[in-house]
Motif scaffolding. Structure first.
Motif, PDB file in Angstrom:
ATOM      1  N   UNK A   9      50.365 126.701  34.248  1.00  0.00           N
ATOM      2  CA  UNK A   9      49.128 126.136  33.722  1.00  0.00           C
ATOM      3  C   UNK A   9      48.477 125.230  34.759  1.00  0.00           C
ATOM      4  N   UNK A  23      59.128 118.259  33.766  1.00  0.00           N
ATOM      5  CA  UNK A  23      58.082 117.260  34.043  1.00  0.00           C
ATOM      6  C   UNK A  23      58.702 115.873  34.157  1.00  0.00           C
ATOM      7  N   UNK A  24      59.591 115.589  33.226  1.00  0.00           N
ATOM      8  CA  UNK A  24      60.241 114.284  33.207  1.00  0.00           C
ATOM      9  C   UNK A  24      60.992 114.046  34.514  1.00  0.00           C
ATOM     10  N   UNK A  38      44.936 108.194  27.345  1.00  0.00           N
ATOM     11  CA  UNK A  38      46.378 108.073  27.534  1.00  0.00           C
ATOM     12  C   UNK A  38      46.775 108.626  28.899  1.00  0.00           C
ATOM     13  N   UNK A  39      47.973 108.330  29.295  1.00  0.00           N
ATOM     14  CA  UNK A  39      48.474 108.843  30.566  1.00  0.00           C
ATOM     15  C   UNK A  39      48.225 110.347  30.569  1.00  0.00           C
ATOM     16  N   UNK A  87      58.707 113.544  37.481  1.00  0.00           N
ATOM     17  CA  UNK A  87      58.074 112.229  37.483  1.00  0.00           C
ATOM     18  C   UNK A  87      59.022 111.162  38.010  1.00  0.00           C
ATOM     19  N   UNK A 131      45.369  99.551  28.620  1.00  0.00           N
ATOM     20  CA  UNK A 131      44.064  99.623  27.968  1.00  0.00           C
ATOM     21  C   UNK A 131      43.424  98.239  27.929  1.00  0.00           C
ATOM     22  N   UNK A 151      58.664 125.479  26.518  1.00  0.00           N
ATOM     23  CA  UNK A 151      57.430 125.159  27.221  1.00  0.00           C
ATOM     24  C   UNK A 151      57.068 126.126  28.341  1.00  0.00           C
ATOM     25  N   UNK A 168      40.687 105.084  24.263  1.00  0.00           N
ATOM     26  CA  UNK A 168      41.723 104.994  25.284  1.00  0.00           C
ATOM     27  C   UNK A 168      41.994 106.355  25.925  1.00  0.00           C
ATOM     28  N   UNK A 183      53.569 115.308  28.276  1.00  0.00           N
ATOM     29  CA  UNK A 183      54.836 114.931  27.627  1.00  0.00           C
ATOM     30  C   UNK A 183      55.013 113.414  27.604  1.00  0.00           C
ATOM     31  N   UNK A 184      53.917 112.707  27.294  1.00  0.00           N
ATOM     32  CA  UNK A 184      53.972 111.248  27.262  1.00  0.00           C
ATOM     33  C   UNK A 184      54.758 110.773  26.030  1.00  0.00           C
ATOM     34  N   UNK A 242      47.243 114.326  31.458  1.00  0.00           N
ATOM     35  CA  UNK A 242      47.976 115.349  32.180  1.00  0.00           C
ATOM     36  C   UNK A 242      47.483 115.354  33.618  1.00  0.00           C
ATOM     37  N   UNK A 288      61.592 120.971  25.909  1.00  0.00           N
ATOM     38  CA  UNK A 288      60.271 121.095  26.524  1.00  0.00           C
ATOM     39  C   UNK A 288      59.922 119.796  27.229  1.00  0.00           C
ATOM     40  N   UNK A 289      59.412 119.915  28.445  1.00  0.00           N
ATOM     41  CA  UNK A 289      58.971 118.728  29.175  1.00  0.00           C
ATOM     42  C   UNK A 289      60.048 118.126  30.067  1.00  0.00           C
ATOM     43  N   UNK A 323      52.313 123.180  24.696  1.00  0.00           N
ATOM     44  CA  UNK A 323      53.410 122.485  25.375  1.00  0.00           C
ATOM     45  C   UNK A 323      54.776 122.984  24.919  1.00  0.00           C
ATOM     46  N   UNK A 324      54.794 123.826  23.886  1.00  0.00           N
ATOM     47  CA  UNK A 324      56.072 124.334  23.419  1.00  0.00           C
ATOM     48  C   UNK A 324      56.917 123.262  22.755  1.00  0.00           C
TER      49      UNK A 324
END
Lengths: 329, 431
Positions: A27, A131-132, A6-7, A135, B403, A151, A4, B271-272, A9, A127-128, B200-201
């Motif tokens: 990055x 991004x969240x 995954x979602x 999105x 999937x 991060x 699979x 960050x999934x 990057x 962290x993240x 990713x920290x």
């Protein structure tokens, strides 16, 4: 059957044509993209020295400083940067308000979106988080990460890059050491990506094992546990702030021993190249990670970093908002 | 009720059977293979031509959706979802709210499960009161009311003296202990401590969180003689420690979640939050070692590690999103895919899916005459896509959304009764 995927990057900070629409991390950006930001900052640097310190680039646009964590200097420089671009600015210190009342981050975000904001400058303890948010914002709304957990803190890293370029004129061939609490540092991670992309010759991380996260060596850095060895012959010394809670936790014995082993003193600095420049994202802990004689000494660029922060943040804001440089003149 | 399942490929590792033949059921039990017994007239015939006929899956150590779970998932949604996934027995962990540490909670769960239909729901009781890791729970009482094991679930037992006493007492009472090996002081991160987490920290959980807890528990197993099953081994080193302990003759066994056989630490890129699991997904080398251990029996069982979360739970920054993935729909197809890949024989795969029955002395897990007729009829070639619409669980929190899958349960029987049957493409005939 294939494993699979995954979602993955997907680089959500770029649009389909590869243009920067959010600035979340250093990055994955190209050398050209990073250089473009630095060049643009160079052009903005003059604005602060004029009698009328404003350009109309973002007139009529609304910038929201969305700070879930307390910050004075980062928030202030973003505020000054937005104001010099003629944007309207809204400061929200969420740590005191909405999410405390149980409102989810997403609901806070949608409420603010309903006020027709154009750009969110976000700081969050996790962290993240940026991004969240990126999105989940509506198309056309931009996000700049002003620090998410451990991060990334990409605008800080870019102003550090700007400072290095001002002092050294180049990145190729430079030896750089980042010293201190790498484990908890979002600044360090953003600096590592930017410095590697911009092509420094050697990048060293210096600190005790407790503050160097396992796996960080996969980023193409060399690890040093001895300060003097780590500083040997380097052109740039980037110090990191040691948070007070680290000194009280199990990772270090205490501030005194830390200063003796990893504190940047004049004598330790002698190991570096004679013209090495010393940087620190601030606020500095004098006598913990750096000695006053170094912080205020001739090799220190610490105060200039703050000045550069405004031009760099103007550049990043203009870049993600897609404001054409022609309008800037 | 008499029922015949005809022309299916019967696979029963418990008896070494792998053969295309008929299976005859009466009064909730298997009565014969091949020829029906003298005078047997089935009331219902299921044509299983082209299908696998397997003992129903026994899924050890799921998070029960109630009491005290989220708003959307319930036993009414998850027990039937499990049945659709070929699972005939769910063994719940005691970390409900309130905790399963007294008979009233067990009775409540049994009542709600009876009303829900679908898979049989069994409970593991608490090892310590309130899972607080301080005082022993009433293990004998819990055993007598029907708990099939005891566990502290994911709550730590920090004090080694308490763990020692708990294992000694469990050995006295004769119940199996399910342990999640995680050393509390090292396990407070949200991802594997490794390259991806460092970049990713995100705070990491080192491999030593698992291995230190395993080492302590294995030494106490040796001293106490308790029968211990380790849940959700996540590291190569951990799998090796369990296998070595068993080789030394210790009464231990272990399982791995299907997630950890297919995914590694890179699944959290971007960050999934759907890949936030406890224990975390570890390095690629760990995943390979876990696969090898499942194949050679070093790890006994594969399980779904099911935890259905509300849809909005994962809409948060990574560290704020609760860990766990929905898995009852996916356990069967993702395990069958390991057969297709050549990692497992079909017989070993079925053993790994159903072996919890043997391990805990439960009904099911066998097609031998006399066995309780818990069956899954599986179309190994059915292709489908994992999506919120195709997943029967109320939780669509899974890293496998989007999937392609191959293999699907088309009918599930519990105690000889059809509790789930697919429509349209396949249907039963009644003579």
């Amino acid at each position: 059957m294939a494993t699979t995927t995954p979602t993955a990057l997907r680089d959500i900070q770029l649009d389909e044509e590869g243009r920067l629409v959010h600035f979340l991390t250093t990055e994955g950006l190209s050398r050209e993209q990073l250089t473009a930001i630095l060049d643009r900052a160079e052009a903005f640097a003059g604005v602060g020295e004029r009698a009328v310190k404003k350009v109309p680039l973002l007139r009529g646009r609304t910038v929201v400083n969305l700070f879930f964590e307390p910050s004075t200097r980062t928030r202030t420089t973003f505020e000054v940067a937005a104001s010099r671009l003629s944007a309207d600015i809204l400061n929200l210190n969420i740590e005191h308000s909405a999410t405390r009342k149980g409102e989810s981050l997403l609901d806070t975000l949608h409420t603010l979106e309903a006020m027709q904001c154009d750009l969110f400058v976000v700081r969050h303890a996790n962290s993240g988080a940026a991004h969240f948010i990126a999105r989940h914002v509506s198309p056309g709304v931009h996000v700049i990460n002003a620090g998410d957990g451990r991060h990334a803190h990409p605008t800080q890293a870019m102003l550090d890059m700007y400072t290095i370029r001002r002092h050294k004129g180049r990145f190729e061939g430079l030896k750089v050491a980042i010293v201190g609490d790498i484990l908890h540092s979002r600044v360090a991670r953003s600096e590592i990506h930017a410095l590697k992309t911009l092509g420094v010759a050697e990048l060293r991380l210096v600190g005790p094992k407790t503050l160097l996260p396992p796996g960080i060596e996969t980023l193409g850095v060399e690890l040093y546990h001895d300060l003097r060895r780590g500083l040997e012959g380097v052109d740039v010394v980037m110090m990191l702030r040691l948070q007070h809670e680290r000194i009280q936790g199990p990772m270090l014995p205490g501030a005194g021993e830390y200063f003796r082993t990893y504190g940047l003193t004049r004598s330790a600095l002698e190991a570096a190249a004679p013209d090495a420049v010393v940087m620190h994202p601030g606020p500095i802990n004098r006598g913990v990670e750096i000695d006053s004689s170094v912080a205020d000494g001739p090799q220190s660029a610490i105060l200039r970093q703050v000045t550069h922060g405004i031009a760099v943040r103007m550049a990043v804001m203009a870049e993600v908002m897609g404001a054409s440089p022609r309008e800037a003149s | 009720m008499r029922l015949s399942v005809t022309c299916g490929r019967l696979v029963d590792p418990a008896s070494g059977l792998d053969q295309v033949t008929d299976l005859h059921l009466a009064d909730g039990r298997v009565v014969a293979l091949g020829e029906p017994p003298e005078g047997f007239v089935p009331e219902q015939v299921l044509d299983a031509a082209g299908l696998l006929v397997l003992p129903g899956i026994v899924d050890l150590g799921v998070s029960l959706p109630e009491p005290g779970g989220g708003r959307h998932a319930s036993l009414r949604s998850e027990a039937p979802a499990a049945a659709r996934g070929g699972i005939t027995t769910l063994i719940g962990l005691p970390d409900t709210t309130p905790v399963i540490d007294n008979p009233a909670v067990v009775e409540l769960i049994h009542q709600r499960a009876d009303a829900a239909g679908g898979a049989r729901v069994l409970c593991s009781g608490a090892l310590t009161q309130g899972l607080m890791g301080e005082r022993l729970a009433d293990m004998a009482t819990l055993r007598d009311i029907g708990c099939v094991a005891v566990s502290n679930a994911r709550s730590p037992i920090v004090d080694s003296r308490v763990l020692r006493c708990a294992l000694e007492y469990a050995a006295t009472v004769g119940v199996t202990v399910l342990l999640f090996p995680a050393e509390a002081g090292l396990a407070d991160g949200v991802v594997h401590e490794g390259a991806v987490g460092a970049r990713l920290g995100l705070p990491g959980v080192p491999e030593t969180a698992e291995t230190i807890a395993l080492a302590r528990a294995l030494l106490l197993v040796e001293a106490s003689g308790a029968r211990v099953h380790f849940c959700r081994i996540s590291s190569a080193r951990g799998a090796q420690m369990v296998a070595e302990a068993r080789d030394r003759g210790l009464p231990v066994s272990a399982d791995v979640s299907i997630n950890h056989l297919w995914l590694d630490e890179t699944a959290v890129e971007g960050f999934d939050t759907s890949a936030r699991l406890d224990p975390p997904l570890r390095a690629a080398a760990d995943r390979q070692a876990l696969r090898a251990a499942l194949a050679d029996g070093g790890i006994d069982l594969v399980c779904s590690d099911h935890r259905a979360l509300d849809a909005d739970a994962r809409l948060a920054p990574f560290s704020e999103a609760p860990p766990g993935a929905s898995g009852v729909d996916l356990l069967l197809p993702l395990t069958l895919e390991l057969v297709e890949e050549g990692l497992l024989s079909l017989s070993r795969a079925v053993e790994a899916l159903t072996g919890a029955a043997t391990l805990l002395g439960l009904p099911g897990g066998s097609l031998s005459p006399g066995a309780v007729a818990d069956l899954a009829l599986v179309d190994p070639d059915a292709e489908w896509l994992a999506s919120p619409e195709t997943l029967a669980s109320a939780g669509s929190n899974t890293p496998f959304l989007g999937r392609d899958l191959r293999g699907r349960c088309v009918a599930t029987l519990i105690e000889g009764e059809v509790v789930w049957q697919a429509g349209a493409d396949w249907s039963a005939r009644t003579p």
